[in-house]
Design a protein around this motif. Structure first.
Motif, mmCIF file in Angstrom:
data_model
loop_
_atom_site.group_PDB
_atom_site.id
_atom_site.type_symbol
_atom_site.label_atom_id
_atom_site.label_comp_id
_atom_site.label_asym_id
_atom_site.label_seq_id
_atom_site.Cartn_x
_atom_site.Cartn_y
_atom_site.Cartn_z
ATOM 1 N N LEU A 51 0.831 -1.196 0.000
ATOM 2 C CA LEU A 51 0.000 0.000 0.000
ATOM 3 C C LEU A 51 0.869 1.250 0.000
ATOM 4 N N SER A 52 0.397 2.278 -0.677
ATOM 5 C CA SER A 52 1.105 3.542 -0.635
ATOM 6 C C SER A 52 0.959 4.156 0.760
ATOM 7 N N ARG A 53 1.720 5.180 1.024
ATOM 8 C CA ARG A 53 1.648 5.811 2.344
ATOM 9 C C ARG A 53 0.266 6.408 2.587
ATOM 10 N N TRP A 54 -0.308 7.038 1.539
ATOM 11 C CA TRP A 54 -1.637 7.630 1.678
ATOM 12 C C TRP A 54 -2.697 6.553 1.907
ATOM 13 N N LYS A 55 -2.602 5.455 1.181
ATOM 14 C CA LYS A 55 -3.546 4.344 1.366
ATOM 15 C C LYS A 55 -3.410 3.754 2.766
ATOM 16 N N THR A 56 -2.180 3.652 3.231
ATOM 17 C CA THR A 56 -1.966 3.128 4.585
ATOM 18 C C THR A 56 -2.617 4.032 5.628
ATOM 19 N N VAL A 57 -2.472 5.337 5.419
ATOM 20 C CA VAL A 57 -3.067 6.286 6.374
ATOM 21 C C VAL A 57 -4.587 6.206 6.341
ATOM 22 N N THR A 58 -5.174 6.241 5.139
ATOM 23 C CA THR A 58 -6.636 6.306 5.015
ATOM 24 C C THR A 58 -7.314 4.962 5.257
ATOM 25 N N LYS A 59 -6.651 3.858 4.924
ATOM 26 C CA LYS A 59 -7.283 2.546 5.035
ATOM 27 C C LYS A 59 -6.899 1.779 6.299
ATOM 28 N N VAL A 60 -5.787 2.152 6.917
ATOM 29 C CA VAL A 60 -5.309 1.412 8.089
ATOM 30 C C VAL A 60 -5.279 2.297 9.335
ATOM 31 N N VAL A 61 -4.568 3.430 9.250
ATOM 32 C CA VAL A 61 -4.326 4.241 10.440
ATOM 33 C C VAL A 61 -5.589 4.968 10.904
ATOM 34 N N VAL A 62 -6.249 5.650 9.974
ATOM 35 C CA VAL A 62 -7.453 6.410 10.359
ATOM 36 C C VAL A 62 -8.550 5.498 10.906
ATOM 37 N N PRO A 63 -8.869 4.367 10.268
ATOM 38 C CA PRO A 63 -9.867 3.478 10.883
ATOM 39 C C PRO A 63 -9.473 2.985 12.268
ATOM 40 N N ALA A 64 -8.184 2.727 12.468
ATOM 41 C CA ALA A 64 -7.750 2.278 13.791
ATOM 42 C C ALA A 64 -7.880 3.387 14.839
ATOM 43 N N ALA A 65 -7.741 4.626 14.409
ATOM 44 C CA ALA A 65 -7.851 5.766 15.324
ATOM 45 C C ALA A 65 -9.276 6.285 15.440
ATOM 46 N N LEU A 66 -10.208 5.655 14.746
ATOM 47 C CA LEU A 66 -11.578 6.162 14.686
ATOM 48 C C LEU A 66 -12.245 6.308 16.055
ATOM 49 N N PRO A 67 -12.082 5.360 16.992
ATOM 50 C CA PRO A 67 -12.719 5.558 18.310
ATOM 51 C C PRO A 67 -12.299 6.859 18.994
ATOM 52 N N GLY A 68 -11.003 7.149 18.979
ATOM 53 C CA GLY A 68 -10.530 8.388 19.595
ATOM 54 C C GLY A 68 -11.000 9.616 18.841
ATOM 55 N N ILE A 69 -11.053 9.532 17.514
ATOM 56 C CA ILE A 69 -11.508 10.668 16.711
ATOM 57 C C ILE A 69 -12.970 10.967 16.990
ATOM 58 N N ILE A 70 -13.800 9.927 17.036
ATOM 59 C CA ILE A 70 -15.230 10.125 17.303
ATOM 60 C C ILE A 70 -15.436 10.707 18.701
ATOM 61 N N THR A 71 -14.689 10.194 19.664
ATOM 62 C CA THR A 71 -14.780 10.736 21.018
ATOM 63 C C THR A 71 -14.435 12.217 21.038
ATOM 64 N N GLY A 72 -13.372 12.593 20.328
ATOM 65 C CA GLY A 72 -12.978 13.997 20.271
ATOM 66 C C GLY A 72 -14.020 14.865 19.603
ATOM 67 N N ILE A 73 -14.647 14.358 18.538
ATOM 68 C CA ILE A 73 -15.684 15.125 17.847
ATOM 69 C C ILE A 73 -16.852 15.408 18.775
ATOM 70 N N ILE A 74 -17.290 14.391 19.501
ATOM 71 C CA ILE A 74 -18.448 14.566 20.378
ATOM 72 C C ILE A 74 -18.118 15.487 21.545
ATOM 73 N N LEU A 75 -16.913 15.349 22.109
ATOM 74 C CA LEU A 75 -16.513 16.230 23.214
ATOM 75 C C LEU A 75 -16.405 17.676 22.752
ATOM 76 N N SER A 76 -15.843 17.887 21.562
ATOM 77 C CA SER A 76 -15.767 19.257 21.046
ATOM 78 C C SER A 76 -17.155 19.786 20.719
ATOM 79 N N ALA A 77 -18.066 18.896 20.324
ATOM 80 C CA ALA A 77 -19.446 19.317 20.067
ATOM 81 C C ALA A 77 -20.102 19.836 21.341
ATOM 82 N N GLY A 78 -19.843 19.154 22.459
ATOM 83 C CA GLY A 78 -20.386 19.625 23.727
ATOM 84 C C GLY A 78 -19.833 20.979 24.119
ATOM 85 N N ARG A 79 -18.563 21.205 23.832
ATOM 86 C CA ARG A 79 -17.957 22.505 24.145
ATOM 87 C C ARG A 79 -18.550 23.608 23.272
ATOM 88 N N VAL A 80 -18.733 23.314 21.991
ATOM 89 C CA VAL A 80 -19.302 24.298 21.067
ATOM 90 C C VAL A 80 -20.750 24.583 21.423
#
Length: 295
Positions: free
Chosen positions: A172-201
């Protein structure tokens, strides 16, 4: 005094301090909820506000708060995601990236009233957008970007390098690795951050007083044409949010039941923020279980 006794004393002090913080939080939330919940009814949540007469509600303000939140996340999330991916996956350690991180830290430490004044001078006055939803959403984007960017960067950095190496080893290219492997693996933390920032906003008021305005025109919920003046979706109309409404009632409210309306609106705001925070925890754990196939 031996080490075990010192350890027990230190542990007791820590528990005491934590207990004090929890007690203060419970007392604050309990007072607001006990005072405000008796005034919260379905009519209160759906009826428009009243400036002079008793019996007004928070229907329009509640809609404005969620609409502004949606627009803010719609603008800020793609920018934060791109910035977080760059800082975590592509940025090299040099003066430029250090300057970017310092800028993010400074932006996150700015008082919301300063962000509001900046939005007023730039979007309301200079760009002639007036007191409007779009002015408030852009101002809140500046307010939300540092928190969301840092959260996404930390979530991506928390992904093991073994997963990156596995993606690259499969061709996989570096971009494919980021979008297909890294971002999905980090998705729980990203979603948590989105919701917490939503509460602040959602609970922000100072920045919106200078950008979205302090008036809430009566909305026609039968008209969903975004270019119509009384449409709820019109982004160029002023929009008093729930937090701004509470501030306005407590400073200049002249309706006979101002204290009851303020208490009820405060209780609704607190419940919404609590839902955002508890929802962030639940959503992050749920996505993690789905990704890892764990129970």
């Amino acid at each position: 005094m031996n080490a075990k006794r010192v350890d027990k004393i230190a542990t007791a002090v820590i528990y005491l301090l934590v207990g004090i913080v929890i007690l203060i939080l419970v007392a604050l939330l309990g007072f607001i909820l006990i005072t405000g919940l008796p005034h919260v009814t379905w009519s209160f949540l759906t009826s428009p506000a009243s400036a002079f007469n008793a019996g007004g509600g928070i229907g329009d303000q509640l809609f404005n708060s969620f609409y502004l939140l949606f627009l803010t996340l719609l603008i800020s999330f793609p920018i934060s995601l791109g910035a977080g991916i760059y800082l975590a996956e592509y940025a090299k350690k040099n003066r430029v990236t250090e300057a970017i991180r310092i800028t993010i830290e400074v932006l996150s430490s700015l008082p919301s009233v300063v962000v509001g004044l900046f939005g007023f001078l730039l979007f309301v006055v200079q760009f002639k957008l007036g007191f409007s939803i779009i002015s408030g959403a852009i101002a809140l984007t500046f307010f939300n970007l540092p928190l969301l960017t840092r959260n996404i960067e930390n979530s991506l950095n928390g992904v093991s390098n073994l997963q990156r190496e596995a993606g690259l080893s499969l061709g996989l290219s570096r971009w494919k690795t980021v979008t297909k492997v890294v971002v999905p693996a980090a998705l729980p933390g990203i979603i948590t951050g989105i919701i917490l920032s939503a509460g602040r906003v959602f609970g922000e008021a100072a920045a919106l007083i200078f950008t979205a305005g302090q008036s809430a025109p009566v909305l026609n919920y039968a008209n969903w044409n975004p270019f119509s003046g009384d449409s709820p979706l019109n982004i160029f109309r002023p929009a008093e949010t729930l937090a701004v409404h509470i501030w306005k009632i407590n400073t200049e409210g002249i309706m006979p039941d101002a204290s009851q309306v303020s208490a009820g609106a405060s209780a609704v705001l607190i419940i919404a923020v609590l839902v955002f925070n508890l929802g962030a925890r639940w959503a992050g754990n749920y996505v993690y279980r789905r990704i890892t196939a764990s129970k």
